[in-house]
Motif scaffolding. Structure first.
Motif, PDB file in Angstrom:
ATOM      1  N   ILE A 163       2.566 -18.465   8.125  1.00  0.00           N
ATOM      2  CA  ILE A 163       1.383 -19.330   8.187  1.00  0.00           C
ATOM      3  C   ILE A 163       0.875 -19.638   6.784  1.00  0.00           C
ATOM      4  O   ILE A 163       0.529 -20.788   6.478  1.00  0.00           O
ATOM      5  CB  ILE A 163       0.284 -18.698   9.070  1.00  0.00           C
ATOM      6  N   ARG A 164       0.868 -18.637   5.920  1.00  0.00           N
ATOM      7  CA  ARG A 164       0.403 -18.860   4.541  1.00  0.00           C
ATOM      8  C   ARG A 164       1.309 -19.849   3.816  1.00  0.00           C
ATOM      9  O   ARG A 164       0.833 -20.723   3.095  1.00  0.00           O
ATOM     10  CB  ARG A 164       0.307 -17.536   3.796  1.00  0.00           C
ATOM     11  N   LEU A 165       2.631 -19.728   4.025  1.00  0.00           N
ATOM     12  CA  LEU A 165       3.564 -20.678   3.418  1.00  0.00           C
ATOM     13  C   LEU A 165       3.289 -22.086   3.951  1.00  0.00           C
ATOM     14  O   LEU A 165       3.257 -23.053   3.184  1.00  0.00           O
ATOM     15  CB  LEU A 165       5.011 -20.268   3.708  1.00  0.00           C
ATOM     16  N   GLY A 166       3.076 -22.195   5.253  1.00  0.00           N
ATOM     17  CA  GLY A 166       2.755 -23.492   5.843  1.00  0.00           C
ATOM     18  C   GLY A 166       1.498 -24.092   5.235  1.00  0.00           C
ATOM     19  O   GLY A 166       1.442 -25.302   4.984  1.00  0.00           O
ATOM     20  N   CYS A 167       0.507 -23.262   4.998  1.00  0.00           N
ATOM     21  CA  CYS A 167      -0.738 -23.743   4.368  1.00  0.00           C
ATOM     22  C   CYS A 167      -0.472 -24.268   2.963  1.00  0.00           C
ATOM     23  O   CYS A 167      -0.977 -25.335   2.584  1.00  0.00           O
ATOM     24  CB  CYS A 167      -1.774 -22.627   4.298  1.00  0.00           C
ATOM     25  N   ARG A 168       0.309 -23.521   2.192  1.00  0.00           N
ATOM     26  CA  ARG A 168       0.609 -23.966   0.823  1.00  0.00           C
ATOM     27  C   ARG A 168       1.360 -25.297   0.832  1.00  0.00           C
ATOM     28  O   ARG A 168       1.094 -26.180   0.010  1.00  0.00           O
ATOM     29  CB  ARG A 168       1.390 -22.888   0.067  1.00  0.00           C
ATOM     30  N   LEU A 169       2.301 -25.448   1.763  1.00  0.00           N
ATOM     31  CA  LEU A 169       3.042 -26.707   1.868  1.00  0.00           C
ATOM     32  C   LEU A 169       2.117 -27.844   2.306  1.00  0.00           C
ATOM     33  O   LEU A 169       2.220 -28.966   1.791  1.00  0.00           O
ATOM     34  CB  LEU A 169       4.199 -26.552   2.857  1.00  0.00           C
TER      35      LEU A 169
END
Length: 177
Positions: A163-169
């Protein structure tokens, strides 16, 4: 120094665009969670409270987009579906997973707002003041989610990391698109 029409504000424009998209996405995540958990679930009251705060944040950035003539992200239709789907999927996994989603998202938003404040310095007092206010509420959401059992979710480190990676993207995309 106050912003006036005609001032060049590329950095502020990108910030406003991505922040509006993020706050809109957060309202969609909470809508998805509530659609699955329902209003009678014990977590519903807290989710409604967080959603109301996110709605206030979004309304501020909506106003900034209009007042400053900032182009909104073209990804808005995607955030509508993706945010709701993320909220619904994590809520379907259970209330702890819904809180894990909140904790992960708010961790990234806290970092994102801190970076924006550092970049802004004292160049845009109105935007900076709003970000400080909103960042405090995002941290409150994260702390509530952690206290409510986010880390009890099966596979929490993997779920949180994804989820954190998705947010950064999403942040990177909304700055440009």
């Amino acid at each position: 120094m106050s912003w006036k029409p005609g001032d060049r504000r590329e950095r502020s424009d990108a910030m406003i665009r991505v922040d509006q998209a993020g706050e809109y996405g957060a309202t969609r995540i909470y809508a998805g969670q509530l659609a699955v958990l329902g209003d009678r679930h014990p977590a519903a009251r807290a989710i409604h409270h967080m959603a109301a705060q996110e709605e206030r944040h979004r309304a501020f950035f909506d106003r900034m987009i209009v007042e400053r003539g900032v182009r909104p992200t073209l990804l808005q239709p995607f955030w509508t579906v993706a945010g709701f789907a993320l909220g619904a999927a994590t809520a379907a996994m259970g209330p702890d997973a819904a809180m894990a989603c909140t904790a992960a998202v708010e961790t990234e938003i806290d970092k994102h707002y801190a970076e924006q404040l550092e970049e802004l310095g004292d160049s845009d007092p109105e935007l900076s003041a709003a970000i400080v206010d909103f960042q405090a509420e995002e941290v409150e959401h994260r702390e509530h989610a952690l206290a409510a059992g986010a880390e009890n979710t099966f596979g929490y480190p993997v779920l949180s990391g994804a989820i954190r990676l998705g947010c950064r993207l999403a942040i990177a995309a909304a700055k440009r698109i």
